[in-house]
Design a protein around this motif. Structure first.
Motif, PDB file in Angstrom:
ATOM      1  N   LEU A   1       0.847  -1.180   0.000  1.00  0.00           N
ATOM      2  CA  LEU A   1       0.000   0.000   0.000  1.00  0.00           C
ATOM      3  C   LEU A   1       0.887   1.237   0.000  1.00  0.00           C
ATOM      4  O   LEU A   1       1.717   1.425   0.888  1.00  0.00           O
ATOM      5  N   THR A   2       0.724   2.082  -1.012  1.00  0.00           N
ATOM      6  CA  THR A   2       1.486   3.328  -1.114  1.00  0.00           C
ATOM      7  C   THR A   2       0.746   4.430  -0.362  1.00  0.00           C
ATOM      8  O   THR A   2      -0.456   4.635  -0.561  1.00  0.00           O
ATOM      9  N   LEU A   3       1.463   5.128   0.515  1.00  0.00           N
ATOM     10  CA  LEU A   3       0.864   6.186   1.331  1.00  0.00           C
ATOM     11  C   LEU A   3       1.098   7.543   0.682  1.00  0.00           C
ATOM     12  O   LEU A   3       2.152   7.804   0.094  1.00  0.00           O
ATOM     13  N   GLU A   4       0.095   8.397   0.835  1.00  0.00           N
ATOM     14  CA  GLU A   4       0.160   9.743   0.264  1.00  0.00           C
ATOM     15  C   GLU A   4       0.286  10.766   1.395  1.00  0.00           C
ATOM     16  O   GLU A   4      -0.248  10.555   2.484  1.00  0.00           O
ATOM     17  N   PRO A   5       0.988  11.895   1.167  1.00  0.00           N
ATOM     18  CA  PRO A   5       1.102  12.930   2.216  1.00  0.00           C
ATOM     19  C   PRO A   5      -0.273  13.453   2.620  1.00  0.00           C
ATOM     20  O   PRO A   5      -1.150  13.679   1.785  1.00  0.00           O
ATOM     21  N   ALA A   6      -0.437  13.659   3.946  1.00  0.00           N
ATOM     22  CA  ALA A   6      -1.709  14.160   4.484  1.00  0.00           C
ATOM     23  C   ALA A   6      -1.457  15.220   5.538  1.00  0.00           C
ATOM     24  O   ALA A   6      -2.167  15.295   6.534  1.00  0.00           O
ATOM     25  N   GLY A   7      -0.426  16.052   5.344  1.00  0.00           N
ATOM     26  CA  GLY A   7      -0.093  17.080   6.317  1.00  0.00           C
ATOM     27  C   GLY A   7       1.326  16.891   6.820  1.00  0.00           C
ATOM     28  O   GLY A   7       2.047  15.973   6.417  1.00  0.00           O
ATOM     29  N   GLU A   8       1.722  17.772   7.721  1.00  0.00           N
ATOM     30  CA  GLU A   8       3.075  17.735   8.261  1.00  0.00           C
ATOM     31  C   GLU A   8       3.301  16.450   9.047  1.00  0.00           C
ATOM     32  O   GLU A   8       2.621  16.174  10.031  1.00  0.00           O
ATOM     33  N   GLY A   9       4.251  15.625   8.594  1.00  0.00           N
ATOM     34  CA  GLY A   9       4.611  14.420   9.320  1.00  0.00           C
ATOM     35  C   GLY A   9       3.594  13.302   9.257  1.00  0.00           C
ATOM     36  O   GLY A   9       3.685  12.349  10.041  1.00  0.00           O
ATOM     37  N   ARG A  10       2.619  13.363   8.322  1.00  0.00           N
ATOM     38  CA  ARG A  10       1.576  12.347   8.248  1.00  0.00           C
ATOM     39  C   ARG A  10       1.408  11.875   6.806  1.00  0.00           C
ATOM     40  O   ARG A  10       1.368  12.691   5.881  1.00  0.00           O
ATOM     41  N   PHE A  11       1.312  10.561   6.651  1.00  0.00           N
ATOM     42  CA  PHE A  11       1.054   9.937   5.354  1.00  0.00           C
ATOM     43  C   PHE A  11      -0.063   8.913   5.571  1.00  0.00           C
ATOM     44  O   PHE A  11      -0.050   8.144   6.545  1.00  0.00           O
ATOM     45  N   THR A  12      -1.029   8.886   4.676  1.00  0.00           N
ATOM     46  CA  THR A  12      -2.178   7.995   4.840  1.00  0.00           C
ATOM     47  C   THR A  12      -2.459   7.243   3.543  1.00  0.00           C
ATOM     48  O   THR A  12      -2.021   7.641   2.456  1.00  0.00           O
ATOM     49  N   GLY A  13      -3.229   6.163   3.684  1.00  0.00           N
ATOM     50  CA  GLY A  13      -3.670   5.371   2.542  1.00  0.00           C
ATOM     51  C   GLY A  13      -4.824   4.488   2.962  1.00  0.00           C
ATOM     52  O   GLY A  13      -5.003   4.179   4.151  1.00  0.00           O
TER      53      GLY A  13
END
Length: 705
Positions: free
Chosen positions: A562-574
């Motif tokens: 699962l590739t995670l995408e940036p979601a703010g400072e210091g956070r990556f989600t998927g």
């Protein structure tokens, strides 16, 4: 079809009264010897019949076809080896026979998967309610007998209910049963899980009664192996190691025997235990009194889950005011018990503007240093004493503090700012009202008035800065523990609302909880949240600018990325959709997480051996039967209502339906039995005959003179 009906001209009580009056008059005439009493009575009865309005109803009726319900269980348990083919062959065979019968309609009802299991009882009840009771000639249910809504089954039915069971007589299965499991557990305190291994069906001799290998692991750590005999409950102690969700994975090794068990989906289970702290024990050590002491005390006392021990110095040794000691001392403070014997009982130790003046021996500071290195938490809020020879940095605690003072203390107002690391770190990320470095006119926090100058250690993280970019809040890890340093004692200005104030309570709460290793405040963490329909929301917190893909390992060993995408400072989600319920392991770098998606053992596979125990009462109440399909598809016959609808044939068993011979009325004609004038003539004629008989004009011979 023609039948006699009534449409009375007067209410029935009046008609009944007229009949009684006619009979009374006839009886009185008979008693007086009048020969016309029978005719009197007939005339009264004819008048009563005329008032009753007799009619002839002539209807046109049409015969209706019989309805047979064919209920097919297509739930997950029917996917076990051989059952789907059995069920399909039996359903198709009966559908072909019933369709070929004249005057018979077939209703096929399919029961699929449901989160609550097999809703077979509800399906049968709805199917019966949807059809006219007078036309239902029978119900045939093709299932393995495993239903999870037995109370929804009807007590009876208007026609025979036959149950055809899939499966084989040699079917057997072994499953892992979780009898008791706590939902919460205190961190570091063992809780008990009670397990049992259950054998069902025709268990092979080489498996019967032999011990089973049970494997237990917490959050994917090293497995512990235990032997457990079938049918005997076993209590297993497990210890939640951290706050939040602790996933306990238990499984049994597959049995070796012929024939093999039906499924291994019920050989494992995932138990989620929420780790909670009993009560947070905080030791607050205050130096000289100042306005910030009350801020610390109010924040800690406002939390009912915190046990606070406050050690404060109100009269330093160098204060020479001549007051006798016996007039000042109330009770001796148990420093030895706190800093030597019970120091490991505290979750957090806070030093607020503490000066080293010989009140606490140097050995106590050594104990605090070892406490932190072994996993404890330390928070230091320093003031002007940090720039003097009484600084904590010159004590044994200086070896673990994340910054070294330069001896400079600044008395100048400044605006606290977040650093790049501070915008990523969970302690300070997204603090409400944080200043925007690109907009000087935007609303911001209030200023502080003084701070000390320190040089941060190389492995420390500077989260906030003050005057001219000097470190204001520093965090670091020491051994197994954590240390935070606040280089100013002016946080109380935010509590007073100075120049608009700031989030002092939220900041101090986050610092304290990060020091105590709360999972939500870990700067390097892998978090998984369950969404609807077996979905996963994966969040990776990091201090780095990029992260790699998350590797997801399924229960059968298959992997996905699962590739995670940036979601703010210091956070990556998927987001990831799980192919089915079960236990999944997620890993990214050195971080891993185990999560249970849905029930690890679906309800459909709790009981897998086919049985008709739950459907047999309904079948017996309707003269139906329960037959295994392993002996072949039974023949189909017809019997009359109330007759036994099953039996043994020459070659195979048979089941029967009951033709209902229902009819529908397409038209109805109603006409009076006699017209009104005919009733009048009949009544008058009978009365006239009575009069003539009594007058002697009828019934006597004429005598000639």
């Amino acid at each position: 079809m023609t039948r006699l009906g009534f449409d009375p001209l007067l209410p029935w009580p009046f008609v009944a009264a007229l009949v009684a009056l006619a009979l009374l008059a006839a009886g009185l005439a008979w008693w007086r010897g009048l020969r016309g009493w029978p005719w009197r009575g007939l005339a009264g009865l004819a008048a009563a019949a005329a008032l009753a309005g007799p009619t002839l109803e002539t209807g046109v009726r049409r015969g209706l076809s019989d309805i047979v319900l064919l209920v097919e269980d297509q739930s997950a348990s029917q996917s076990l080896p051989g059952r789907a083919e059995q069920a399909r062959a039996a359903a198709d065979a009966f559908a072909e026979r019933l369709t070929a019968r004249p005057g018979t309609e077939l209703r096929r009802i399919t029961v699929g998967d449901d989160p609550d299991g097999t809703r077979l009882g509800e399906a049968i009840t709805r199917a019966l309610a949807a059809e006219p009771e007078a036309r239902v000639a029978g119900t045939i249910v093709v299932t393995d007998g495993q239903l999870h809504d037995a109370p929804s089954l009807p007590a009876t039915a208007p026609a025979p209910v036959h149950v055809l069971l899939t499966g084989q007589p040699s079917d057997w299965d072994r499953r892992l049963v979780v009898e008791e499991a706590p939902a919460f557990g205190l961190i570091g305190q063992p809780v008990t899980i009670r397990l049992r291994v259950e054998d069902q069906g025709a268990v092979p001799d080489e498996v019967q009664g032999r011990a089973v290998t049970l494997r237990v692991s917490i959050d994917g750590a090293r497995e512990e192996v235990v032997a457990i005999p079938p049918g005997m409950p076993l209590d297993i102690p497990v210890t939640p190691e951290h706050p939040g969700q602790n996933v306990v994975a238990v499984s049994i090794d597959p049995p070796e025997g012929e024939p093999p068990q039906l499924t291994d989906l019920n050989d494992r289970a995932a138990i989620q235990i929420e780790g909670v702290r009993d009560r947070l024990r905080v030791l607050l050590v205050s130096g000289e009194p100042h306005p910030g002491s009350r801020v610390w005390r109010n924040i800690l006392k406002s939390d009912t889950n915190v046990d606070l021990v406050h050690f404060t110095i109100l009269r330093p040794p160098d204060k020479m005011d001549g007051v006798p000691v016996d007039e000042l001392a109330l009770i001796a403070f148990p420093t030895e018990a706190l800093f030597e014997e019970r120091i490991e009982d505290f979750d957090l130790i806070i030093f607020d503007r503490y000066s080293v003046r010989g009140i606490l021996p140097s050995a106590y500071f050594d104990n605090i240093r070892r406490y932190v290195e072994n996993g404890g938490a330390l928070l230091v809020s320093s003031g002007s004493e940090a720039a003097s020879v009484e600084s904590l940095h010159l004590s044994p605690l200086g070896a673990i503090l994340p910054g070294r003072p330069t001896g400079l203390f600044l008395d100048a107002p400044f605006l606290p700012q977040l650093t790049g690391e501070g915008r990523r770190h969970p302690v300070t990320a997204a603090l409400p009202g944080a200043p925007d470095p690109e907009r000087t006119d935007a609303p911001h926090w209030g200023r502080w008035l003084r701070m000390g100058d320190v040089i941060p250690e190389p492995d420390a993280e500077v989260l906030m800065t003050g005057d001219e970019g000097r470190p204001l809040l520093i965090a670091s890890r020491v051994g197994e523990g954590r240390v935070a340093l606040l280089t100013s004692d002016q946080v109380w200005l935010w509590a007073r609302g100075f120049e608009g104030g700031g989030p002092q309570a939220e900041l101090l709460r986050r610092v304290a909880h990060w020091s105590m290793k709360e999972p939500d405040l870990e700067e390097e963490s892998l978090q998984v949240q369950l969404s609807g329909n077996l979905g996963l929301i994966v969040t990776r917190r990091t201090m780095e600018d990029a992260v790699g893909p998350v590797t997801i390992t399924q229960a059968d060993g298959a992997t996905a990325e699962l590739t995670l995408e940036p979601a703010g400072e210091g956070r990556f989600t998927g987001r990831w959709q799980a192919p089915g319920p079960g236990l999944y392991r997620l890993a990214e770098g050195e971080l891993s997480r185990v999560v249970a998606v849905g029930p690890s053992a679906p309800r459909e596979f709790e009981q897998t051996v086919a049985t008709g125990a739950r459907l047999e009462p309904l079948a017996q109440a309707t003269n139906g039967t329960v037959l295994p399909l392993s002996e072949g598809v039974p023949d189909l016959r017809t019997v009359s209502v109330e007759r036994q609808a099953h039996g043994e044939g020459i070659q195979r068993p048979w089941i029967a339906i009951t033709p209902r011979e229902a009819e529908a009325v397409d038209g109805l004609a109603i006409r009076p039995l006699l017209p009104p004038w005919a009733w009048l003539l009949l009544v008058v004629g009978l009365a006239l005959v009575a009069w003539l008989v009594e007058a002697g004009r009828v019934g006597r011979r004429r005598v000639r003179a």
